[in-house]
Design an enzyme around this catalytic site. Structure first.
Site, PDB file in Angstrom:
ATOM      1  N   ASN A  11       8.406  -8.310  -9.348  1.00 44.70           N
ATOM      2  CA  ASN A  11       8.489  -6.848  -9.484  1.00 44.70           C
ATOM      3  C   ASN A  11       7.886  -6.244  -8.227  1.00 44.70           C
ATOM      4  O   ASN A  11       6.680  -6.302  -8.038  1.00 44.70           O
ATOM      5  CB  ASN A  11       7.706  -6.430 -10.742  1.00 44.70           C
ATOM      6  CG  ASN A  11       7.562  -4.920 -10.869  1.00 44.70           C
ATOM      7  OD1 ASN A  11       8.247  -4.168 -10.188  1.00 44.70           O
ATOM      8  ND2 ASN A  11       6.666  -4.490 -11.750  1.00 44.70           N
ATOM      9  N   TRP A  12       8.759  -5.670  -7.387  1.00 47.98           N
ATOM     10  CA  TRP A  12       8.275  -5.146  -6.107  1.00 47.98           C
ATOM     11  C   TRP A  12       7.699  -3.734  -6.246  1.00 47.98           C
ATOM     12  O   TRP A  12       7.261  -3.139  -5.262  1.00 47.98           O
ATOM     13  CB  TRP A  12       9.392  -5.188  -5.054  1.00 47.98           C
ATOM     14  CG  TRP A  12       9.749  -6.589  -4.634  1.00 47.98           C
ATOM     15  CD1 TRP A  12       9.124  -7.741  -5.034  1.00 47.98           C
ATOM     16  CD2 TRP A  12      10.789  -6.997  -3.731  1.00 47.98           C
ATOM     17  NE1 TRP A  12       9.717  -8.834  -4.437  1.00 47.98           N
ATOM     18  CE2 TRP A  12      10.742  -8.406  -3.636  1.00 47.98           C
ATOM     19  CE3 TRP A  12      11.767  -6.322  -2.995  1.00 47.98           C
ATOM     20  CZ2 TRP A  12      11.626  -9.137  -2.835  1.00 47.98           C
ATOM     21  CZ3 TRP A  12      12.647  -7.043  -2.200  1.00 47.98           C
ATOM     22  CH2 TRP A  12      12.572  -8.431  -2.117  1.00 47.98           C
ATOM     23  N   LYS A  13       7.748  -3.184  -7.446  1.00 47.10           N
ATOM     24  CA  LYS A  13       7.175  -1.847  -7.710  1.00 47.10           C
ATOM     25  C   LYS A  13       7.609  -0.854  -6.625  1.00 47.10           C
ATOM     26  O   LYS A  13       8.726  -0.965  -6.115  1.00 47.10           O
ATOM     27  CB  LYS A  13       5.648  -1.946  -7.807  1.00 47.10           C
ATOM     28  CG  LYS A  13       5.181  -3.061  -8.739  1.00 47.10           C
ATOM     29  CD  LYS A  13       3.737  -2.956  -9.103  1.00 47.10           C
ATOM     30  CE  LYS A  13       3.330  -4.169  -9.923  1.00 47.10           C
ATOM     31  NZ  LYS A  13       2.058  -4.020 -10.571  1.00 47.10           N
ATOM     32  N   HIS A  97       7.422  -1.484 -18.639  1.00 47.43           N
ATOM     33  CA  HIS A  97       6.264  -1.973 -17.867  1.00 47.43           C
ATOM     34  C   HIS A  97       5.061  -1.072 -18.166  1.00 47.43           C
ATOM     35  O   HIS A  97       5.207   0.142 -18.347  1.00 47.43           O
ATOM     36  CB  HIS A  97       6.599  -1.962 -16.374  1.00 47.43           C
ATOM     37  CG  HIS A  97       5.588  -2.678 -15.540  1.00 47.43           C
ATOM     38  ND1 HIS A  97       4.391  -2.108 -15.189  1.00 47.43           N
ATOM     39  CD2 HIS A  97       5.587  -3.935 -15.026  1.00 47.43           C
ATOM     40  CE1 HIS A  97       3.702  -2.984 -14.478  1.00 47.43           C
ATOM     41  NE2 HIS A  97       4.399  -4.103 -14.361  1.00 47.43           N
ATOM     42  N   GLU A  99       2.907   0.169 -16.355  1.00 48.45           N
ATOM     43  CA  GLU A  99       2.729   1.308 -15.438  1.00 48.45           C
ATOM     44  C   GLU A  99       3.632   2.464 -15.839  1.00 48.45           C
ATOM     45  O   GLU A  99       3.273   3.629 -15.678  1.00 48.45           O
ATOM     46  CB  GLU A  99       2.989   0.859 -13.984  1.00 48.45           C
ATOM     47  CG  GLU A  99       1.826   0.011 -13.472  1.00 48.45           C
ATOM     48  CD  GLU A  99       2.188  -1.010 -12.406  1.00 48.45           C
ATOM     49  OE1 GLU A  99       3.276  -0.913 -11.813  1.00 48.45           O
ATOM     50  OE2 GLU A  99       1.360  -1.906 -12.173  1.00 48.45           O
ATOM     51  N   GLU A 169       2.234  -9.021 -20.720  1.00 54.12           N
ATOM     52  CA  GLU A 169       1.397  -8.631 -19.583  1.00 54.12           C
ATOM     53  C   GLU A 169       0.169  -7.878 -20.088  1.00 54.12           C
ATOM     54  O   GLU A 169       0.244  -6.669 -20.348  1.00 54.12           O
ATOM     55  CB  GLU A 169       2.189  -7.714 -18.647  1.00 54.12           C
ATOM     56  CG  GLU A 169       3.448  -8.338 -18.096  1.00 54.12           C
ATOM     57  CD  GLU A 169       3.838  -7.710 -16.769  1.00 54.12           C
ATOM     58  OE1 GLU A 169       3.882  -8.445 -15.790  1.00 54.12           O
ATOM     59  OE2 GLU A 169       4.053  -6.497 -16.719  1.00 54.12           O
ATOM     60  N   GLY A 175      -2.608  -6.501 -11.543  1.00 50.76           N
ATOM     61  CA  GLY A 175      -3.082  -6.010 -10.255  1.00 50.76           C
ATOM     62  C   GLY A 175      -4.600  -6.004 -10.116  1.00 50.76           C
ATOM     63  O   GLY A 175      -5.133  -5.401  -9.197  1.00 50.76           O
ATOM     64  N   SER A 215      -1.593 -10.808 -12.428  1.00 51.73           N
ATOM     65  CA  SER A 215      -2.260 -11.521 -11.342  1.00 51.73           C
ATOM     66  C   SER A 215      -1.853 -12.994 -11.237  1.00 51.73           C
ATOM     67  O   SER A 215      -2.691 -13.861 -11.006  1.00 51.73           O
ATOM     68  CB  SER A 215      -3.782 -11.375 -11.472  1.00 51.73           C
ATOM     69  OG  SER A 215      -4.145 -10.007 -11.422  1.00 51.73           O
ATOM     70  N   GLY A 236       3.809  -9.372  -9.789  1.00 49.05           N
ATOM     71  CA  GLY A 236       3.773  -8.136  -9.014  1.00 49.05           C
ATOM     72  C   GLY A 236       3.358  -8.423  -7.585  1.00 49.05           C
ATOM     73  O   GLY A 236       4.152  -8.870  -6.751  1.00 49.05           O
TER      74      GLY A 236
END
Ligand code: PEP
Length: 251
Positions: A11-13, A97, A99, A169, A175, A215, A236
């Site tokens: 996931n390149w966000k 997700h 976020e 997750e 992160g 992570s 991520g």
């Protein structure tokens, strides 16, 4: 070790312009060109999907979206639909997700609509679930995850559910450099598989992949993948660098 073919997803966000994404994708393509026993997917920002897809056209690396909107088309400024992702060459889409739940008002109800939209275009929904630190400390992990599954997947038939991928997750591990221990992760993965079994039956529960995210790095993927119910990872930070992502793919 999982009985299912593993999936390692990146996931390149909100990182990488088109040219930056192209550079990472072409390096990744070279680094994993001989990997056939693991499915690989990267989810670039929407603006880089086309260029990444083009570069990966004759590779095994799949391309996914990081989100979608449930309507097919319409006056929804800023949104991207399932048919648009499909036409851009995506095979997967990340949904729910943490976020998006935290910053963009994603709810289990919107997750449900997005999962249905993805399935109707034959996109594989990678449905994210997981508890916050406070919820874990209050022993609410199972209750939270169960609720996210029940509401997020409400109304799906077993026929539909077999195409899902679930990503566990824990929010406190995303992160942060904190990873759930392999035992903590396996415990929740097993719980998720039990829930899938209860709702959709053994056959579906046995084919749905459950990824771990939080992570994941080259140095911890091996021990995670040794667990029976961990079928891959949603990565991520460590997916932004082609070399570290390839090292995870080669766990
Ligand atoms: C993620 O974005 O889904 C994620 C798990 O991030 P990280 O690997 O950076 O914790």
């Amino acid at each position: 070790m999982t009985a299912r073919k593993p999936l390692i997803a990146g996931n390149w966000k909100m990182f990488k312009t088109g040219p930056e994404a192209a550079e990472t994708a072409s390096r990744l393509k070279d680094l994993v060109s001989d990997v056939a026993d693991v499915d690989i997917m990267v989810a670039p920002p929407f603006t880089a999907i086309a260029v990444v897809k083009e570069l990966l056209r004759d590779s095994f690396v799949h391309v996914g979206g990081q989100d979608l909107f449930w309507e097919v088309e319409g006056a929804y400024t800023g949104q991207i639909s399932a048919p648009m992702l499909k036409a851009a060459g995506c095979t997967h889409v990340i949904i729910g997700h943490s976020e998006r739940r935290q910053f963009f008002e994603e709810t289990n109800d919107s997750v449900n609509k997005k999962v249905r939209a993805a399935l109707s275009e034959d996109l594989i929904p990678v449905v994210c679930v997981g508890e916050s630190e406070a919820e874990r400390e209050s022993n609410l992990t199972s209750a939270v995850v169960q609720n996210q599954l029940e509401e997020g997947l409400a109304g799906l038939t077993s026929e539909e559910a077999q195409y899902l991928t679930v990503a566990y997750e824990p929010v406190w591990a995303i992160g942060t450099g904190k990873t759930a221990t392999t035992e903590q992760a396996q415990e929740v993965h097993e719980f998720i598989r039990e829930r899938l079994k209860t709702t959709y039956g053994n056959q579906v529960a046995n084919v749905v992949r459950i990824l771990y995210g939080g992570s994941v790095k080259p140095n911890n993927i091996g021990e995670l993948m040794a667990m029976a119910d961990i079928d891959g990872a949603l990565v991520g930070g460590a997916s932004l660098d082609a070399d570290s992502f390839a090292a995870i793919v080669r766990f």
